[in-house]
Design an enzyme around this catalytic site. Structure first.
Site, mmCIF file in Angstrom:
data_model
loop_
_atom_site.group_PDB
_atom_site.id
_atom_site.type_symbol
_atom_site.label_atom_id
_atom_site.label_comp_id
_atom_site.label_asym_id
_atom_site.label_seq_id
_atom_site.Cartn_x
_atom_site.Cartn_y
_atom_site.Cartn_z
ATOM 1 C CE1 TYR A 53 -4.251 1.106 0.354
ATOM 2 C CE2 TYR A 53 -3.665 2.596 1.988
ATOM 3 C CZ TYR A 53 -4.598 2.365 1.090
ATOM 4 O OH TYR A 53 -5.558 2.871 0.865
ATOM 5 C CG ASN A 150 -24.118 -7.046 -3.012
ATOM 6 O OD1 ASN A 150 -25.077 -6.458 -2.388
ATOM 7 N ND2 ASN A 150 -23.606 -8.022 -2.238
ATOM 8 C CB VAL A 153 -16.746 0.579 -3.729
ATOM 9 C CG1 VAL A 153 -16.572 1.440 -4.952
ATOM 10 C CG2 VAL A 153 -15.263 0.577 -2.913
ATOM 11 C CG MET A 240 -13.205 -7.421 -5.811
ATOM 12 S SD MET A 240 -15.090 -6.972 -5.765
ATOM 13 C CE MET A 240 -15.698 -8.196 -4.905
#
Length: 317
Positions: A53, A150, A153, A240
């Site tokens: 990150y 869903n 976000v 994802m």
């Protein structure tokens, strides 16, 4: 007091430890002392723990990218917040600790009608959604297409788009989500299938679709490209699927589609997120709650099932 510290960058199971740390000092001028109530444990926290990150604190350090708490005390010169207020922790104030000091000017007070659990999830996903919706200046009535509709976000995108007069096309994986998202304000909800672009055209005719939001990547990207029209912008903000972003270059050229990756930024959209929740226009998905001392169990659950909330208030049963 209890905190969860990152001891080294690496595998979260080994690098994140529940520790006992000294109490913070009394707040100095411009500061506030906050009892952290709830803080999420999510995938972006694990990215920070792994060192991938953009934020890399000096270690050992508490981490935790968002959370909500109760103001316990304020330092000299602080007038816009007071003890007892519920506040959102600003990005950069690591939340995984029972009590933290924060710069008072960056705190957002939230309405008491918002549950502490919902407040704790207002900083990252809704802010990301707001920025995604604003990634292109679109006139009212324009269509935005997204997958992962869903997700936290995705649900927030529906709310922010509606506030700005935009219409959303939402791609989901399960039929039972269609009615649920429509009740949240989604204009069109379609299940994932190879003919999704045909079904979109049946619903909206020849209207252009100038903005696409991709939280899945991999094969799912091709469905968005099928829906997007000439000169559109496709923003990739998540992976994802675990697959890389590899769109068909011929499709991009044929439609003159521009692609860009969303880079984490955290302007002050917390207040708008809180207003949408208080008005009933945004409801974030619920998450199971674990006491912070049970972090090992919470981490194991999260890695299999998704976001959880860590309860940092030692006085709650």
């Amino acid at each position: 007091m209890l905190a969860i510290h990152l001891t080294r960058f690496g595998e979260p199971e080994r690098s994140l430890k529940v520790v006992d740390v000294p109490e913070p000092p009394a707040p100095a001028a411009g500061q506030a002392l906050i009892q952290v109530e709830y803080a999420p444990l999510d995938h972006h926290d694990l990215l920070l723990a792994k060192g991938v990150y953009p934020v890399r604190p000096a270690l050992p350090s508490a981490i935790g990218n968002e959370g909500a708490g109760t103001v316990l005390a304020v330092g000299p010169g602080v007038t816009h917040i007071r003890p007892g207020d519920t506040v959102l922790l600003p990005f950069g104030t690591f939340a995984w600790s029972e009590r933290v000091l924060a710069e008072a000017a960056k705190l957002t007070v939230v309405d008491r009608s918002i549950s502490l659990e919902q407040a704790a999830m207002l900083t990252i996903n809704p802010t990301t959604a707001g920025l995604l919706v604003e990634s292109r200046d679109l006139p009212a009535g324009s269509w935005v297409v997204q997958n992962a509709a869903n997700s936290g976000v995705g649900r927030s995108v529906i709310a922010f788009a509606k506030e700005r007069g935009l219409r959303t096309i939402n791609i989901v994986r399960r039929e039972e989500l269609v009615t649920e998202l429509e009740e949240l304000g989604a204009d069109i909800v379609l299940t994932d299938s190879p003919d999704v672009a045909v079904r979109v055209r049946a619903a909206i005719g020849n209207d252009p679709v100038p903005l696409g939001l991709d939280g899945v990547s991999g094969k799912a990207t091709s469905l968005l490209l099928d829906v997007l029209t000439e000169g559109a912008l496709l923003v990739i903000y998540g992976y994802m699927s675990g697959e890389p972003f590899t769109p068909d270059s011929n499709v991009l050229k044929a439609k003159n589609i521009t692609t860009t990756e969303y880079l984490p930024r955290h302007p002050d959209l917390g207040a708008e997120s809180a207003r949408l929740v208080a008005a009933g226009k945004l409801t974030l998905p619920s998450a199971p709650v674990y006491k912070a001392k049970d972090f090992t169990e919470a981490l194991a659950y999260m890695e299999k099932n998704g976001k959880v909330l860590l309860d940092f208030n030692p006085h709650r049963g």
